[in-house]
Design an enzyme around this catalytic site. Structure first.
Site, PDB file in Angstrom:
ATOM      1  N   ASP A  37       0.615  -0.650  -0.228  1.00 57.74           N
ATOM      2  CA  ASP A  37       0.067  -0.054   0.249  1.00 57.74           C
ATOM      3  C   ASP A  37       0.739   1.412   0.205  1.00 57.74           C
ATOM      4  OD1 ASP A  37      -2.119   1.296   0.315  1.00 57.74           O
ATOM      5  OD2 ASP A  37      -2.181   1.388   1.900  1.00 57.74           O
ATOM      6  N   CYS A  78     -26.765  -8.452  -4.138  1.00 49.43           N
ATOM      7  CA  CYS A  78     -26.511  -7.266  -3.256  1.00 49.43           C
ATOM      8  C   CYS A  78     -25.623  -6.559  -2.749  1.00 49.43           C
ATOM      9  CB  CYS A  78     -25.540  -8.698  -2.211  1.00 49.43           C
ATOM     10  SG  CYS A  78     -25.246  -7.237  -0.580  1.00 49.43           S
ATOM     11  N   CYS A 136     -22.797   2.577   2.445  1.00 53.00           N
ATOM     12  CA  CYS A 136     -22.236   4.341   2.249  1.00 53.00           C
ATOM     13  C   CYS A 136     -22.921   5.609   3.567  1.00 53.00           C
ATOM     14  CB  CYS A 136     -21.448   4.272   0.885  1.00 53.00           C
ATOM     15  SG  CYS A 136     -20.076   5.666   1.515  1.00 53.00           S
ATOM     16  N   CYS A 148     -15.642   9.601   0.240  1.00 56.06           N
ATOM     17  CA  CYS A 148     -15.415   9.025   0.776  1.00 56.06           C
ATOM     18  C   CYS A 148     -15.015   8.625   2.198  1.00 56.06           C
ATOM     19  CB  CYS A 148     -14.882   8.215   0.451  1.00 56.06           C
ATOM     20  SG  CYS A 148     -14.295   6.409   1.745  1.00 56.06           S
ATOM     21  N   CYS A 183     -19.084   0.393   5.444  1.00 54.57           N
ATOM     22  CA  CYS A 183     -19.123  -0.782   3.490  1.00 54.57           C
ATOM     23  C   CYS A 183     -19.046  -2.349   4.429  1.00 54.57           C
ATOM     24  CB  CYS A 183     -18.703  -0.307   2.694  1.00 54.57           C
ATOM     25  SG  CYS A 183     -16.985  -0.430   2.247  1.00 54.57           S
ATOM     26  N   CYS A 231     -21.490  -6.068   5.326  1.00 53.97           N
ATOM     27  CA  CYS A 231     -21.263  -6.777   4.005  1.00 53.97           C
ATOM     28  C   CYS A 231     -21.229  -8.298   4.780  1.00 53.97           C
ATOM     29  CB  CYS A 231     -19.642  -6.962   4.018  1.00 53.97           C
ATOM     30  SG  CYS A 231     -19.137  -8.159   2.543  1.00 53.97           S
TER      31      CYS A 231
END
Length: 362
Positions: A146, A203, A210, A226, A256, A260
Site C-alpha cells: 500500500d 447484494c 455508505c 469517502c 461498507c 457485508c
C-alpha cells in the site's frame, strides 16, 4: 535465474507454506498482465475521483504495468494478512454498529487500532524474500504494501485471493475483507494461480450503507466523498456538506465492511501487532481532543494514525464533537473541550472548532 518447471512448482508450494509460517493467511501468485484494468484506471483518474491524491495520477499507467515499476518483474507474489484484533469484541460487527450510535464515542477504523500494517507486512515479506534467496540464491524482487503504484486488489483478484466487491475492496469466501494486502514483485517465472468467481450476486448492502454516497455504483468509488479519504488523505478543510455525514468517525470508516454478509466469516489476526492499543475501540471524543501534540505522538507511536499529524487529528475530532452536539449528547463537556481549542494556532483547527461550536446552537 533459470529453474526447471518442476523446481518452480515446488518452490511456489514452499513459498506459500513459508508465508503462513510468517503470519500471512494466504499467498498466491499472479501474472503481471493488467492491461484489462488500465482503461478503468485511466477513466477513474480522468473523472477526478482520486481527489487530492495527486500521486495516483502522477504514476499514471505505471500502476497497471508492474514491469515498469520494477524492471524484470514477471510475477507478483500477492499475500493477505488478517487484521481483525484477536482481543476485540466477539460480535464485532454489532459492536461497531452500536458505537456509531453513541454520539460521544470516537470511532477509529478497525485496521488502525493496532500497529502500523505497512511496517509489519513489509517486514514479513522481506523475511519471505530472504528465505527464498537462502533456498535458491540471489533473485530479483521488491516488496510493497500500500505504498507504491501497484494495483493491489487487481493483482490479488488475478491470483485468486478473492474477488473485487462492489465497494471495490477484495472479498474472500473464508475471510470477508478484514485483511491487508502486500506484494513481492519478482523475476522468478513461478506458476500462476487461477482467479476465482465473484460472489456478491445482487447484494448492494455496501452501496446502501455508505454514509456519504461515495460508492456511486457497483465497483465505482468517488474517493472525494469517502470518509476514509476525508479523515486520512485530505489535507485541507472537510467540505461543509459532508461534515454532518461523517458522524463520530474520526479516522477511516468501516461501514461498507461491517454490513457485508461475507464478513461474518472474517478471521482474527494471528499476530499480536494488530491487538487494540490505547483503548481505541472504546475511546471518547473529549479525551482524544484533549491530547497535546506530544501526547498524540507518544500514544500513537507505531500507529498508522500518526501519519495524519496532530492538526488533522484535531480537525477530525472537532467534526465528531460537532456531530455529537447535533445528536443530542450532553453539551457541557463537549463545548468545554471545543472552547479550549478555540484559539488554536492552526487556522484549519479553528475553522472546524467554530463549525462544531455552531452545531451546539443550531
Amino acid at each position: 535465474m533459470t529453474l526447471p518447471a518442476t523446481d518452480l512448482l515446488a518452490l511456489a508450494t514452499t513459498i506459500k507454506a513459508w508465508g503462513q509460517e510468517l503470519g500471512f493467511a494466504e499467498l498466491r501468485i499472479a501474472d503481471i498482465d493488467l492491461q484489462h484494468a488500465e482503461a478503468g484506471l485511466l477513466a477513474w483518474l480522468a473523472a477526478g475521483y482520486h481527489g487530492g491524491m495527486d500521486y495516483m495520477a502522477a504514476h499514471g499507467t505505471m500502476r497497471a504495468r508492474p514491469a515498469e515499476l520494477v524492471p524484470g518483474t514477471v510475477r507478483v507474489i500477492t499475500a493477505r494478512m488478517n487484521y481483525l484484533p484477536a482481543n476485540g469484541n466477539d460480535d464485532w460487527r454489532a459492536s461497531e454498529a452500536r458505537r456509531l450510535t453513541e454520539p460521544g464515542a470516537a470511532v477509529v477504523s478497525v485496521y488502525a487500532r493496532g500497529r502500523d500494517y505497512h511496517k509489519i507486512l513489509r517486514s514479513r515479506l522481506q523475511q519471505l524474500a530472504t528465505r527464498i534467496s537462502t533456498e535458491i540464491g540471489p533473485f530479483g524482487y521488491r516488496v510493497f504494501t500500500d505504498s507504491a503504484p501497484v494495483m493491489e486488489v487487481e493483482l490479488a483478484t488475478q491470483a485468486g485471493l478473492g474477488w473485487r466487491g462492489k465497494h471495490t475492496l477484495l472479498l474472500n469466501r473464508e475471510a470477508g475483507s478484514m485483511f491487508f494486502l502486500g506484494e513481492l514483485l519478482t523475476d522468478l517465472p513461478l506458476p500462476v494461480d487461477a482467479p476465482i468467481s465473484a460472489h456478491c450476486g445482487a447484494c448492494h448492502a455496501c452501496i446502501t450503507a455508505c454514509p456519504t454516497g461515495a460508492i456511486i455504483g457497483p465497483y465505482r468509488l468517488d474517493a472525494r466523498r469517502c470518509i476514509s479519504y476525508l479523515t486520512i488523505e485530505l489535507k485541507g478543510s472537510i467540505p461543509l456538506a459532508l461534515r454532518a455525514l461523517i458522524g463520530n468517525r474520526i479516522y477511516g470508516c468501516d461501514d461498507c465492511q461491517t454490513v457485508c454478509p461475507w464478513n461474518k466469516y472474517a478471521q482474527r489476526a494471528v499476530l499480536p501487532d494488530f491487538d487494540v492499543r490505547n483503548g481505541l475501540d472504546q475511546a471518547e471524543l473529549v479525551r482524544l481532543f484533549a491530547w497535546s501534540e506530544d501526547e498524540f505522538n507518544r500514544y500513537l507511536e507505531g500507529s498508522p494514525i500518526r501519519r495524519i499529524g496532530h492538526e488533522r487529528w484535531l480537525r477530525n475530532v472537532a467534526v465528531g464533537l460537532g456531530n455529537a452536539l447535533t445528536a443530542g449528547a450532553p453539551p457541557e463537556p463537549l463545548l468545554a473541550a471545543l472552547e479550549a481549542r478555540r484559539g488554536h494556532a492552526s487556522a484549519l483547527v479553528r475553522e472546524h472548532v467554530e463549525w462544531a461550536i455552531g452545531c451546539g446552537s443550531a
